[in-house]
Design a protein around this motif. Structure first.
Motif, PDB file in Angstrom:
ATOM      1  N   GLY A   1     -29.859  45.968  41.452  1.00  0.00           N
ATOM      2  CA  GLY A   1     -28.630  46.119  41.138  1.00  0.00           C
ATOM      3  C   GLY A   1     -28.302  45.977  39.772  1.00  0.00           C
ATOM      4  O   GLY A   1     -26.966  45.861  39.321  1.00  0.00           O
ATOM      5  N   ARG A   2     -29.391  45.391  38.756  1.00  0.00           N
ATOM      6  CA  ARG A   2     -28.830  45.130  37.526  1.00  0.00           C
ATOM      7  C   ARG A   2     -29.518  46.284  36.502  1.00  0.00           C
ATOM      8  O   ARG A   2     -30.109  47.199  37.139  1.00  0.00           O
TER       9      ARG A   2
ATOM     10  N   LEU B   1     -30.515  65.342  32.766  1.00  0.00           N
ATOM     11  CA  LEU B   1     -31.766  64.453  33.326  1.00  0.00           C
ATOM     12  C   LEU B   1     -32.819  65.711  34.187  1.00  0.00           C
ATOM     13  O   LEU B   1     -33.995  65.422  33.881  1.00  0.00           O
ATOM     14  N   GLY B   2     -32.435  66.713  34.564  1.00  0.00           N
ATOM     15  CA  GLY B   2     -33.097  67.612  35.265  1.00  0.00           C
ATOM     16  C   GLY B   2     -33.976  66.914  36.250  1.00  0.00           C
ATOM     17  O   GLY B   2     -33.387  65.999  37.255  1.00  0.00           O
ATOM     18  N   ASP B   3     -35.168  67.031  36.494  1.00  0.00           N
ATOM     19  CA  ASP B   3     -36.105  66.355  37.320  1.00  0.00           C
ATOM     20  C   ASP B   3     -36.751  65.046  36.833  1.00  0.00           C
ATOM     21  O   ASP B   3     -37.543  64.467  37.334  1.00  0.00           O
ATOM     22  N   ALA B   4     -36.168  64.680  35.438  1.00  0.00           N
ATOM     23  CA  ALA B   4     -36.432  63.301  34.862  1.00  0.00           C
ATOM     24  C   ALA B   4     -36.056  62.087  35.515  1.00  0.00           C
ATOM     25  O   ALA B   4     -36.512  61.119  35.324  1.00  0.00           O
ATOM     26  N   GLY B   5     -34.907  62.363  36.316  1.00  0.00           N
ATOM     27  CA  GLY B   5     -34.347  61.023  37.040  1.00  0.00           C
ATOM     28  C   GLY B   5     -33.395  61.399  38.193  1.00  0.00           C
ATOM     29  O   GLY B   5     -33.255  62.591  38.245  1.00  0.00           O
ATOM     30  N   ASP B   6     -32.640  60.528  38.620  1.00  0.00           N
ATOM     31  CA  ASP B   6     -31.800  60.570  39.645  1.00  0.00           C
ATOM     32  C   ASP B   6     -30.114  60.097  38.936  1.00  0.00           C
ATOM     33  O   ASP B   6     -30.056  58.903  38.722  1.00  0.00           O
ATOM     34  N   VAL B   7     -29.241  60.794  39.477  1.00  0.00           N
ATOM     35  CA  VAL B   7     -28.061  60.700  38.683  1.00  0.00           C
ATOM     36  C   VAL B   7     -27.384  59.343  39.517  1.00  0.00           C
ATOM     37  O   VAL B   7     -26.631  58.598  38.839  1.00  0.00           O
ATOM     38  N   TRP B   8     -27.767  59.077  40.631  1.00  0.00           N
ATOM     39  CA  TRP B   8     -27.467  57.613  41.330  1.00  0.00           C
ATOM     40  C   TRP B   8     -28.084  56.510  40.698  1.00  0.00           C
ATOM     41  O   TRP B   8     -27.714  55.440  41.233  1.00  0.00           O
ATOM     42  N   ASP B   9     -28.973  56.791  39.749  1.00  0.00           N
ATOM     43  CA  ASP B   9     -29.406  55.463  38.909  1.00  0.00           C
ATOM     44  C   ASP B   9     -28.660  55.173  37.740  1.00  0.00           C
ATOM     45  O   ASP B   9     -29.321  54.275  37.119  1.00  0.00           O
ATOM     46  N   TYR B  10     -27.323  55.525  37.609  1.00  0.00           N
ATOM     47  CA  TYR B  10     -26.447  55.241  36.536  1.00  0.00           C
ATOM     48  C   TYR B  10     -25.206  54.898  37.140  1.00  0.00           C
ATOM     49  O   TYR B  10     -24.710  55.541  37.744  1.00  0.00           O
ATOM     50  N   VAL B  11     -24.656  53.773  36.435  1.00  0.00           N
ATOM     51  CA  VAL B  11     -23.375  53.389  36.502  1.00  0.00           C
ATOM     52  C   VAL B  11     -22.610  53.307  35.310  1.00  0.00           C
ATOM     53  O   VAL B  11     -23.016  53.163  34.275  1.00  0.00           O
TER      54      VAL B  11
ATOM     55  N   ALA C   1     -28.558  52.477  32.943  1.00  0.00           N
ATOM     56  CA  ALA C   1     -29.418  52.735  34.073  1.00  0.00           C
ATOM     57  C   ALA C   1     -29.572  51.573  34.710  1.00  0.00           C
ATOM     58  O   ALA C   1     -29.467  50.521  34.471  1.00  0.00           O
ATOM     59  N   ARG C   2     -29.542  51.691  35.921  1.00  0.00           N
ATOM     60  CA  ARG C   2     -29.366  50.637  37.231  1.00  0.00           C
ATOM     61  C   ARG C   2     -30.480  50.608  37.997  1.00  0.00           C
ATOM     62  O   ARG C   2     -31.047  51.633  38.639  1.00  0.00           O
TER      63      ARG C   2
END
Length: 133
Positions: free
Chosen positions: A113-114, A41-51, A107-108
């Motif tokens: 939470g969906r 992802l780099g700066d394109a997103g946040d790892v916490w946005d995936y489950v 992606a969450r």
């Protein structure tokens, strides 16, 4: 991009049979997967946005404390609308296959939470990874 992570086998990883407990294999895979997604992802997103939505593990070889360490790998196989399909492996330090796995990350939306569609920046980051194995 295949990401690899060396993980030492810890004393606590072994069960009463003196082999690495099957649940620990999932932990090894998770440790590698988390590093992979942060790197991809780099700066394109946040790892916490995936489950993790799915994981299937095929156990190929018993791991023991005597193996000392494993090398875990993670590679992107598929990009969906809101999900990523990954191929993962656990190998001994000598390269012997101990487990193969398939995982699906979704992606969450933090608020609901969906699941949510991948953002364009995320899709571009993952597409670059897929194009450069």
């Amino acid at each position: 991009m295949t990401h690899e992570k060396r993980i030492e086998i810890r004393w606590r990883d072994a069960d009463a049979y003196q082999h690495v407990n099957n649940a620990v294999y999932a932990t090894y895979l998770e440790e590698c997967r988390d590093e992979w997604i942060a790197r991809a992802l780099g700066d394109a997103g946040d790892v916490w946005d995936y489950v993790l939505a799915r994981v299937a593990i095929d156990f190929r070889r018993e791991l023991r404390l005597e193996d000392e360490a494993v090398v875990v790998s993670c590679r992107l196989e598929r990009i969906g609308n809101s999900s990523l399909g990954l191929v993962e492996q656990i190998r001994t330090g000598d390269g012997e296959l101990a487990a193969e796995a398939e995982a699906v990350l979704v992606a969450r939306d933090r608020r609901t939470g969906r699941s949510r569609p991948l953002a364009e920046a995320e899709r571009e980051a993952f597409s670059r990874v897929l194009a450069h194995p």
